[in-house]
Each structure stands twice: as structure tokens, then as C-alpha cells.
Enzyme design. Structure first.
Site, short mmCIF file in Angstrom:
data_model
loop_
_atom_site.label_atom_id
_atom_site.label_comp_id
_atom_site.label_asym_id
_atom_site.label_seq_id
_atom_site.Cartn_x
_atom_site.Cartn_y
_atom_site.Cartn_z
N TYR A 101 -41.04 30.16 -12.69
CA TYR A 101 -40.59 29.11 -11.78
C TYR A 101 -39.92 29.71 -10.55
CZ TYR A 101 -37.69 25.55 -9.63
OH TYR A 101 -37.10 24.73 -8.71
N VAL B 69 -21.83 24.25 -25.10
CA VAL B 69 -21.41 24.95 -23.88
C VAL B 69 -21.83 26.40 -24.05
CG1 VAL B 69 -19.42 25.70 -22.53
CG2 VAL B 69 -19.49 23.38 -23.49
N THR C 234 -32.10 29.59 -7.07
CA THR C 234 -32.61 30.52 -8.07
C THR C 234 -33.16 31.79 -7.39
OG1 THR C 234 -33.92 30.63 -10.09
CG2 THR C 234 -34.97 29.60 -8.25
N ASP D 66 -29.04 33.15 -18.07
CA ASP D 66 -28.06 32.47 -17.21
C ASP D 66 -27.27 33.46 -16.37
OD1 ASP D 66 -28.52 29.83 -17.62
OD2 ASP D 66 -26.86 29.50 -19.00
N SER E 122 -34.86 26.87 -3.81
CA SER E 122 -33.82 26.80 -4.83
C SER E 122 -32.89 27.99 -4.75
CB SER E 122 -34.51 26.77 -6.20
OG SER E 122 -33.58 27.01 -7.23
N ILE F 46 -35.29 14.01 -6.75
CA ILE F 46 -34.79 14.22 -5.39
C ILE F 46 -35.66 13.47 -4.38
CG2 ILE F 46 -34.09 15.96 -3.70
CD1 ILE F 46 -34.06 18.00 -6.07
N LYS G 27 -40.96 29.83 -6.23
CA LYS G 27 -40.14 29.44 -5.07
C LYS G 27 -40.09 30.59 -4.05
CE LYS G 27 -39.42 25.31 -6.29
NZ LYS G 27 -40.07 24.22 -5.57
P1 NAD Z 1 -39.03 15.96 -10.28
O1 NAD Z 1 -39.86 16.53 -11.38
O2 NAD Z 1 -38.15 14.82 -10.59
O3 NAD Z 1 -39.96 15.58 -9.05
C1 NAD Z 1 -41.16 16.24 -8.75
C2 NAD Z 1 -42.23 15.19 -8.52
O4 NAD Z 1 -43.44 15.86 -8.19
C3 NAD Z 1 -42.49 14.35 -9.77
O5 NAD Z 1 -42.49 12.98 -9.42
C4 NAD Z 1 -43.88 14.80 -10.23
O6 NAD Z 1 -44.60 13.75 -10.85
C5 NAD Z 1 -44.51 15.28 -8.93
N1 NAD Z 1 -45.53 16.33 -9.11
C6 NAD Z 1 -45.43 17.46 -9.85
N2 NAD Z 1 -46.58 18.16 -9.77
C7 NAD Z 1 -47.41 17.46 -8.95
C8 NAD Z 1 -48.73 17.66 -8.48
N3 NAD Z 1 -49.46 18.71 -8.89
N4 NAD Z 1 -49.28 16.74 -7.64
C9 NAD Z 1 -48.56 15.67 -7.25
N5 NAD Z 1 -47.32 15.42 -7.68
C10 NAD Z 1 -46.74 16.31 -8.51
O7 NAD Z 1 -38.20 17.20 -9.68
P2 NAD Z 1 -36.98 17.17 -8.67
O8 NAD Z 1 -35.76 17.55 -9.41
O9 NAD Z 1 -37.00 15.95 -7.85
O10 NAD Z 1 -37.37 18.44 -7.76
C11 NAD Z 1 -38.05 18.29 -6.54
C12 NAD Z 1 -38.27 19.66 -5.93
O11 NAD Z 1 -37.02 20.31 -5.76
C13 NAD Z 1 -39.12 20.60 -6.76
O12 NAD Z 1 -39.92 21.37 -5.90
C14 NAD Z 1 -38.09 21.48 -7.44
O13 NAD Z 1 -38.61 22.73 -7.77
C15 NAD Z 1 -37.04 21.58 -6.36
N6 NAD Z 1 -35.70 21.90 -6.86
C16 NAD Z 1 -35.15 21.11 -7.82
C17 NAD Z 1 -33.88 21.42 -8.31
C18 NAD Z 1 -33.25 20.61 -9.41
O14 NAD Z 1 -32.34 21.10 -10.05
N7 NAD Z 1 -33.68 19.37 -9.64
C19 NAD Z 1 -33.18 22.51 -7.79
C20 NAD Z 1 -33.79 23.29 -6.80
C21 NAD Z 1 -35.05 22.96 -6.33
C1 WQD Z 2 -25.68 24.67 -15.49
C2 WQD Z 2 -24.62 25.35 -16.33
C3 WQD Z 2 -25.47 26.50 -18.26
C4 WQD Z 2 -26.90 22.99 -20.41
C5 WQD Z 2 -31.15 25.43 -13.14
C6 WQD Z 2 -32.32 26.26 -12.69
C7 WQD Z 2 -32.25 26.51 -11.22
C8 WQD Z 2 -32.12 25.22 -10.42
C9 WQD Z 2 -30.97 24.42 -10.94
C10 WQD Z 2 -34.30 24.42 -9.84
C11 WQD Z 2 -25.04 26.73 -16.82
C12 WQD Z 2 -24.59 25.35 -18.68
C13 WQD Z 2 -26.34 23.83 -19.46
C14 WQD Z 2 -26.23 22.81 -21.64
C15 WQD Z 2 -24.49 24.30 -20.88
N1 WQD Z 2 -33.26 24.39 -10.57
N2 WQD Z 2 -25.17 24.48 -19.71
N3 WQD Z 2 -25.04 23.47 -21.84
O1 WQD Z 2 -28.91 27.02 -15.01
O2 WQD Z 2 -27.62 26.57 -12.90
O3 WQD Z 2 -29.98 26.16 -12.90
O4 WQD Z 2 -31.11 24.23 -12.36
O5 WQD Z 2 -34.57 25.14 -8.93
O6 WQD Z 2 -33.41 27.18 -10.87
O7 WQD Z 2 -32.28 27.48 -13.39
O8 WQD Z 2 -28.50 24.64 -14.22
O9 WQD Z 2 -27.92 22.55 -15.37
O10 WQD Z 2 -29.32 24.27 -16.59
O11 WQD Z 2 -26.92 24.74 -16.18
O12 WQD Z 2 -23.44 24.88 -21.13
O13 WQD Z 2 -26.68 22.10 -22.53
O14 WQD Z 2 -24.41 24.56 -17.52
O15 WQD Z 2 -25.28 27.60 -19.11
O16 WQD Z 2 -23.90 27.54 -16.83
P1 WQD Z 2 -28.71 26.19 -13.82
P2 WQD Z 2 -28.24 23.97 -15.63
#
Ligand code: NAD
Ligand code: WQD
Length: 335
Positions: free
Chosen positions: A150, A217, A127, A298, A125, A13, A154
Site C-alpha cells: 500500500y 492497545v 505513510t 507500527d 499519505s 474522504i 502511494k
Molecule cells: P475509501 O475506501 O472509503 O474510499 C475509496 C473509494 O474508492 C471507495 O468508495 C471505493 O469504492 C472506491 N474505489 C476503490 N477502487 C476503485 C476502483 N478501482 N475504481 C473505482 N473506484 C474505486 O477510502 P478513504 O479513506 O476515503 O481514502 C481515500 C483515499 O485517501 C485513498 O486513496 C487512500 O489511500 C487515501 N488515504 C486514506 C487515508 C485514511 O486513513 N483513510 C490516509 C491517507 C490516505
Molecule cells: C493508530 C494507532 C496503532 C488499532 C494507518 C495507515 C496509514 C494511513 C493511516 C492510509 C497506532 C493503534 C490501532 C487498534 C491500537 N492510512 N491501534 N489498537 O497505523 O497510524 O496508519 O492509517 O494511508 O498508511 O498505516 O493508523 O488507526 O491503524 O492506528 O492500539 O485496534 O492506534 O498501533 O498506534 P496508523 P491506525
């Protein structure tokens, strides 16, 4: 030109947000320890925007490293992505999650306080809601006890920032992301899952690419339209743009509350089977999948009420699920 620090700016992101920040005319500095990203992302960002952001290989767990960064750089705002993000891994390694996600944030907040900085955006998140009682989920929905370390980081992160806003000069926004997917249209930046993907979309694209044999799934006996679980999948570029809107709101802020929370999603729920069908349609690929047991932990359904973000941030999603899945597939093919 306003200077913005992006922690975790080489991640999934973060890298997309850096591109949008540069497109919007901000000067970007990145801190990342490369624990879940590659340094190549820096050149890829440059090849998209023609500007290479300043990069600092710093671990936010190190107070000293953060201090010397802020000794030399004065920033107008901070977007804090750096964190560990795997729900399953956090159950195995809770301490690492608290150190990176909570201690790292506390270290950052200490610098923010010492230097009287403000304007912080925090990656939260959906979550935090767990299985919400009402759908779509508004920001007023009660937070449920965290299901994983995790998730706990948050909830704690939001609380610590809220307290800092009450006691300091800080203005902050927590964005609660729903399920970010997809990649930049250039396919130069995208999501890099380490090892076997835990999330649905990378598993789908890796299965289509032949890296994984079959997609499982997880459950078709949920009380949903087709029995599979429902989520709110948002294109990462739309999500990135929400950060620009939030940043502008902070920078221009006058008399508003110092800590605000916004849901960032599409507002639309999509089931796992709908994802598979849409992916097959837009990519012309047949996906090998089978229905297996539910995955433990889940939830059934989650999708956002985005009214608040639409109104207050003056932001809305522009991209479709088709575009998001196609971009994820293009990114996968380039790996
Ligand atoms: P990502 O792992 O791709 O990016 C996180 C980056 O932070 C990485 O480049 C990693 O190298 C860096 N990092 C981790 N720990 C560090 C540290 N101690 N010092 C410096 N750098 C560090 O993850 P993302 O999917 O881009 O997520 C970004 C943020 O969004 C995170 O806080 C994550 O919890 C939150 N988030 C992600 C999702 C998702 O599904 N991807 C959903 C909700 C919230
Ligand atoms: C999506 C759907 C699975 C994999 C996670 C974190 C949440 C947030 C977003 C960071 C679910 C189903 C998945 C597979 C499947 N991240 N699935 N087969 O569970 O909504 O959330 O990411 O903050 O905190 O928990 O995302 O992509 O894992 O799953 O059927 O191999 O796909 O059961 O219904 P989720 P996901």
C-alpha cells in the site's frame, strides 16, 4: 460553474469532499466502483447539500470505461481518491493494490494527457515518511522505503504524477494525509470499515457500541509521553476542505511549480491512551480496553508540520479532537 471529477467520491474522504465542493459552488461528477462504499451515500450527500452529484459506476482499472466517460464529460479538475487503502490487506494481496492504485492512476493519467486536461489532486499519505527522524514532519523529510505494498503505491503514485507534470501540461498537488477520523456533523456520511476495523477510531467506536468486546492497545512501551504510539488525527471535514483550497490554487495557478506536495494534518500528536480518555470524556462511555503487544510494522510517532499548507493553501484546521471523536461516535450510533 467548474466541473470537478471525484474518483472514489462515495468513500469516506471522497463523500465529505463532495459535500464541501458542492458547498463551495462546484459541479461534481463521481466515479466509484462501490468496492468499498455504498450507493446510499449519493442520497445522503443530496440530503446534506440538496444537490445530487452525477454518478458513474466505473472501475478505474477499465481503460475503456474511463475513455467513454471522458468522451462525454469535459472536466476542469480531478480529485483522485479511488484506491484500496488497507495496509494489512495489501501485504496479502499486493497485485490487487498495484492494479487499483497504480494501474488505475496510470489509466487516469493517460486520459488526462490525451485530452490535455490539467488540475489533479492526488490522495497521498503520511505513510510515505515511515518513521521520520524529526518531528513534526515537514514535506522535505526523506521518504523511507515503503513498509507495505500500500505504502509503495502511494510513493509510486506521487512519482508518476511528478513525471507527468514534467512532460505534460499537467498541474498537480499531492496531499499527504495524516490520520483522518470523524464524520459529517449530520452523521449522514462517515467511515465504513469492512469487517474487523484495522484503524483505531472505528475499533474504539465499535467497542463502545458493543460490536467488539475489547479494544487492544498495541504497545505501551514506546518512547512517548505515556508509552503508547502517537499520531496526528485530523477531522475528515477539515481534510475535505483542504481539497477545496488545493483545487482553487491549481485553478488560479500562474507561474508556480507544476507538482507540489502538502502535509494535511493538525500538527498535534495524540497518543492512543489520550484518544481513549478523550473519547470517554466526550461520549460518556466507558471503553473496555487492554494493553497488548506492539503491532508489527507500527511506527512510534508521526505528526505533521503544516506550515506549508497553512501558508500556501491558506488553509487551517478548524475542528477539535473532541468534535472529531464525538462525530465518529454519532456516526457509529446510526449504523
Ligand atoms: P475509501 O475506501 O472509503 O474510499 C475509496 C473509494 O474508492 C471507495 O468508495 C471505493 O469504492 C472506491 N474505489 C476503490 N477502487 C476503485 C476502483 N478501482 N475504481 C473505482 N473506484 C474505486 O477510502 P478513504 O479513506 O476515503 O481514502 C481515500 C483515499 O485517501 C485513498 O486513496 C487512500 O489511500 C487515501 N488515504 C486514506 C487515508 C485514511 O486513513 N483513510 C490516509 C491517507 C490516505
Ligand atoms: C493508530 C494507532 C496503532 C488499532 C494507518 C495507515 C496509514 C494511513 C493511516 C492510509 C497506532 C493503534 C490501532 C487498534 C491500537 N492510512 N491501534 N489498537 O497505523 O497510524 O496508519 O492509517 O494511508 O498508511 O498505516 O493508523 O488507526 O491503524 O492506528 O492500539 O485496534 O492506534 O498501533 O498506534 P496508523 P491506525
Amino acid at each position: 460553474m467548474k466541473k470537478i471529477l471525484v474518483t472514489g467520491g462515495l468513500g469516506f474522504i471522497g463523500s465529505h469532499t463532495v459535500v464541501e465542493l458542492q458547498n463551495a459552488g462546484f459541479n461534481v461528477l463521481i466515479i466509484d466502483n462501490l468496492s468499498n462504499s455504498r450507493i446510499e451515500a449519493l442520497e445522503q450527500i443530496k440530503s446534506i447539500t440538496s444537490v445530487k452529484p452525477d454518478f458513474y459506476n466505473i472501475d478505474i482499472r477499465s481503460k475503456e470505461a474511463l475513455k467513454s466517460f471522458f468522451d462525454t464529460e469535459k472536466v476542469d479538475g480531478i480529485i483522485h481518491f479511488a484506491a484500496l487503502k488497507s495496509v494489512g490487506e495489501s501485504v496479502q494481496k499486493p497485485q490487487e493494490y498495484f492494479e487499483n492504485n497504480v494501474d488505475g492512476l496510470v489509466n487516469l493519467l493517460a486520459e488526462i494527457k490525451n485530452r490535455n486536461l490539467n488540475n489533479l489532486i492526488f490522495s497521498s499519505s503520511c505513510t510515505v515518511y515511515g518513521q521520520a527522524d524529526e518531528l513534526p514532519i515537514t514535506e522535505n523529510a526523506p521518504l523511507k522505503p515503503a513498509e507495505s505494498p500500500y505504502g509503495e503505491t502511494k510513493q509510486i503514485g506521487e512519482k508518476i504524477i511528478n513525471e507527468s507534470c514534467l512532460s505534460n501540461n499537467l498541474k498537480a498537488i499531492a496531499l499527504r494525509y495524516f490520520n483522518p477520523i470523524g464524520a459529517h456533523k449530520s452523521a449522514k456520511i462517515g467511515e465504513l470499515p469492512l469487517g474487523i476495523p484495522q484503524n483505531l477510531i472505528p475499533y474504539v467506536t465499535q467497542t463502545a457500541a458493543g460490536i467488539r468486546e475489547q479494544l487492544s492497545v498495541f504497545g505501551d512501551d514506546y518512547p512517548t509521553k505515556d508509552g503508547t504510539a502517537v499520531r496526528d488525527y485530523i477531522h475528515v471535514v477539515d481534510l475535505a476542505k483542504a481539497h477545496i483550497s488545493a483545487l482553487k490554487r491549481l485553478i488560479n495557478k500562474s507561474n508556480k511549480t507544476n507538482f507540489e506536495v502538502f502535509n494535511i494534518g493538525t500538527g498535534k500528536g495524540t497518543s492512543v491512551l489520550e484518544i481513549i480518555k478523550t473519547f470517554e470524556k466526550v461520549t460518556n462511555q466507558k471503553l473496555n480496553y487492554k494493553i497488548v503487544e506492539r503491532r508489527s510494522g507500527d511506527i512510534t510517532s508521526a505528526y505533521a508540520d503544516t506550515t506549508l499548507a497553512n501558508k500556501e493553501l491558506n488553509w487551517k484546521t478548524e475542528k477539535t479532537l473532541d468534535q472529531a471523536l464525538l462525530s465518529a461516535w454519532k456516526w457509529q450510533q446510526k449504523q
